[in-house]
Design an enzyme around this catalytic site. Structure first.
Site, short mmCIF file in Angstrom:
data_model
loop_
_atom_site.label_atom_id
_atom_site.label_comp_id
_atom_site.label_asym_id
_atom_site.label_seq_id
_atom_site.Cartn_x
_atom_site.Cartn_y
_atom_site.Cartn_z
N GLU A 1 36.08 65.78 54.67
CA GLU A 1 35.45 65.73 56.07
C GLU A 1 35.61 67.50 56.52
O GLU A 1 34.81 67.90 57.39
CB GLU A 1 35.93 65.11 57.13
CG GLU A 1 35.93 63.60 56.99
CD GLU A 1 36.34 62.78 58.05
OE1 GLU A 1 36.95 63.33 59.00
OE2 GLU A 1 36.29 61.49 58.31
N ASN B 1 11.06 66.19 62.54
CA ASN B 1 10.94 65.01 61.88
C ASN B 1 10.05 65.06 60.52
O ASN B 1 10.31 64.60 59.67
CB ASN B 1 10.14 64.08 62.98
CG ASN B 1 9.95 62.87 62.23
OD1 ASN B 1 10.83 62.18 61.67
ND2 ASN B 1 8.81 62.22 62.76
N ASP C 1 34.32 59.07 64.89
CA ASP C 1 35.16 59.04 63.92
C ASP C 1 34.61 58.65 62.70
O ASP C 1 34.29 57.45 62.44
CB ASP C 1 36.43 58.39 64.24
CG ASP C 1 37.59 58.23 63.07
OD1 ASP C 1 37.52 58.96 62.22
OD2 ASP C 1 38.53 57.64 63.15
N HIS D 1 12.26 58.05 63.23
CA HIS D 1 13.00 56.84 62.68
C HIS D 1 14.48 57.33 62.21
O HIS D 1 14.68 58.84 61.97
CB HIS D 1 12.70 56.68 60.96
CG HIS D 1 11.44 55.86 61.22
ND1 HIS D 1 10.23 55.94 61.72
CD2 HIS D 1 11.42 54.53 60.95
CE1 HIS D 1 9.39 55.24 61.52
NE2 HIS D 1 9.97 54.09 61.08
#
Length: 444
Positions: free
Chosen positions: A435, A312, A421, A281
């Site tokens: 960032e 996972n 972006d 998922h």
């Protein structure tokens, strides 16, 4: 003779001026007469074939749609629009002053089954010559036999026009009435709170079959960019708060996504079988337990990637549980998950590039960004240099470390690796700071 000739020319010029003035007056009158709500009372169109109708708000094109006035048409007044199959109602006139909120009254036609429909907007940006349709808000399901109201926040100062698209329900018909538009409201946030793309569209994905490897799909539970070539999402973005959690059980109904464009290969519940990779998922099942429908939506294969079982079930599961822990202590979380590269190592050993007879690409890396905020309003404006943002980038390997903290990176590093972006709706000054950071907070 010359004088007669000159008098004739002046008379002809005056006649042209009078004609032009009259035309301009008529056009100005037509523009001034543009009124909302659009009730569909002033137009007539009795068949489903594509055609244009002059209405109070301007000219609309009705495709697989008509103006209905039967007893089975749900309406306020004598008429309403009726749409079937994947029909559309398209406004052909731009609203020069922009728009704030759009409200639409809707219901099923007669005793037909329910159907889904969407509102799309096109801004007239002559500066860049780039006109394109953008979906507004979530898909609406019409299931009531009486008119209900759907509300959409547009809030743009740019000239804009709208289109309503029926997107599900097959031949079942819906009625649309009282299409109302309010003016731009400067007090309303440009990026609606809790929208799955409130922080930005990382790849400028569009819902256009001519963009098959960056195809935008917006669902009530999440938004994603899909790649037809890889047969996986490029990224999936969603908002998480306490309202998304409830008592719905895990549905485990893995299945193909019927909303992919016609003719595209649809990954199904058996496509990963025997590959050594989990159906991993992006938006987790446990993030969507408020209703059965919400949980079931996470099992669409457009929300899956071939993910190494260790990655996972342990590393990724640990990080998912950690991000969910915030919503029980007064926080909300925005999440974006994606993948890049080719070739992962599953439980069968060795590096695998594709599965499902070469139709599904196995990614080399799997990443996620989590933005953690105290519950509140005006979310985008509340994100600052002090906001905790966790970014991780992990190998798609079965020998991965189970502790996600070992894989923390900066958002800048993920952007450099993927070309995306991220967090693009934040002010550039804030992006530059948050960032570049690598989270060093607790991991449990």
């Amino acid at each position: 003779m010359l004088q007669l000739y000159m008098r004739g020319r002046r008379a002809f010029a005056l006649l042209l001026f009078l004609i032009w003035s009259a035309s301009a007056t008529l056009l100005a009158g037509a523009a001034a007469a543009q009124t909302f709500p659009e009730t569909f009372e002033s137009g007539s169109k009795g068949g489903y074939a594509t055609g244009s109708v002059e209405l109070g708000s301007g000219t609309w094109t009705l495709d697989d749609a008509l103006i209905g006035s039967t007893d089975s048409d749900k309406k306020e007044g004598e008429k309403s629009a009726r749409i079937r199959n994947t029909g559309k109602l398209t406004m052909n006139t731009f609203l020069e002053g922009g728009a704030g909120t759009v409200t639409v009254r809707h219901a099923i036609y007669g005793n037909d089954a329910g159907s889904g429909w969407e509102l799309w907007a096109m801004a007239n940006n002559s500066a860049c010559g780039c006109e394109k349709w953008t979906k507004v808000g979530a898909t609406v399901i019409s299931s009531s036999s009486t008119l209900e109201t759907a509300t959409f926040t547009v809030n743009t100062t740019a000239p804009v026009r709208f289109e309503l698209r029926k997107v599900s329900g097959g031949t079942a018909r819906i009625n649309i009435d009282d299409f109302a538009v309010s003016g731009y409201d400067p007090t309303v946030p440009q990026h609606p709170d809790n929208d799955h793309l409130a922080l930005g569209n990382p790849s400028n994905a569009v819902t256009d079959v001519n963009s098959p490897n960056n195809y935008l799909m917006r669902k009530p539970q999440y938004a994603l960019s899909y790649s037809r070539e890889r047969a996986t999402p490029n990224w999936v973005s969603w908002h998480l708060d306490a309202g998304d959690r409830g008592s719905a059980s895990r549905q485990d109904d893995f299945r193909e996504d019927p909303t992919l464009p016609a003719g595209w290969y649809r990954v199904n519940e058996n496509s990963y079988r025997g590959s050594g990779f989990d159906r991993g998922h992006n938006t987790p099942s446990a993030d969507r337990t408020a209703t059965v429908a919400d949980n079931s939506a996470t099992f669409l294969m457009t929300n899956m990637i071939p993910q190494a079982p260790q990655n996972n079930q342990q590393t990724w599961n640990n990080f998912e549980q950690y991000t969910r822990s915030f919503i029980n202590s007064g926080y909300e979380v925005y999440l974006i998950m994606g993948n890049y590269g080719v070739g992962g190592t599953g439980s069968n050993g060795g590096t695998t590039s594709t599965i499902d007879q070469g139709r599904v690409t196995v990614p080399n890396r799997v990443w996620k960004v989590a933005v953690i905020l105290p519950v509140g309003d005006n979310d985008v404006s509340r994100i600052s240099a002090e906001t905790r943002i966790i970014a991780i980038d992990t190998p798609n390997s079965n020998s991965i470390n189970s502790g996600w903290g070992a894989y923390r990176v900066s958002v800048d590093e993920i952007e450099e690796a993927t070309g995306l972006d991220l967090l693009s709706n934040l002010p550039e000054s804030v992006q530059a700071v948050v960032e570049a950071k690598v989270d060093n907070g607790p991991t449990n």
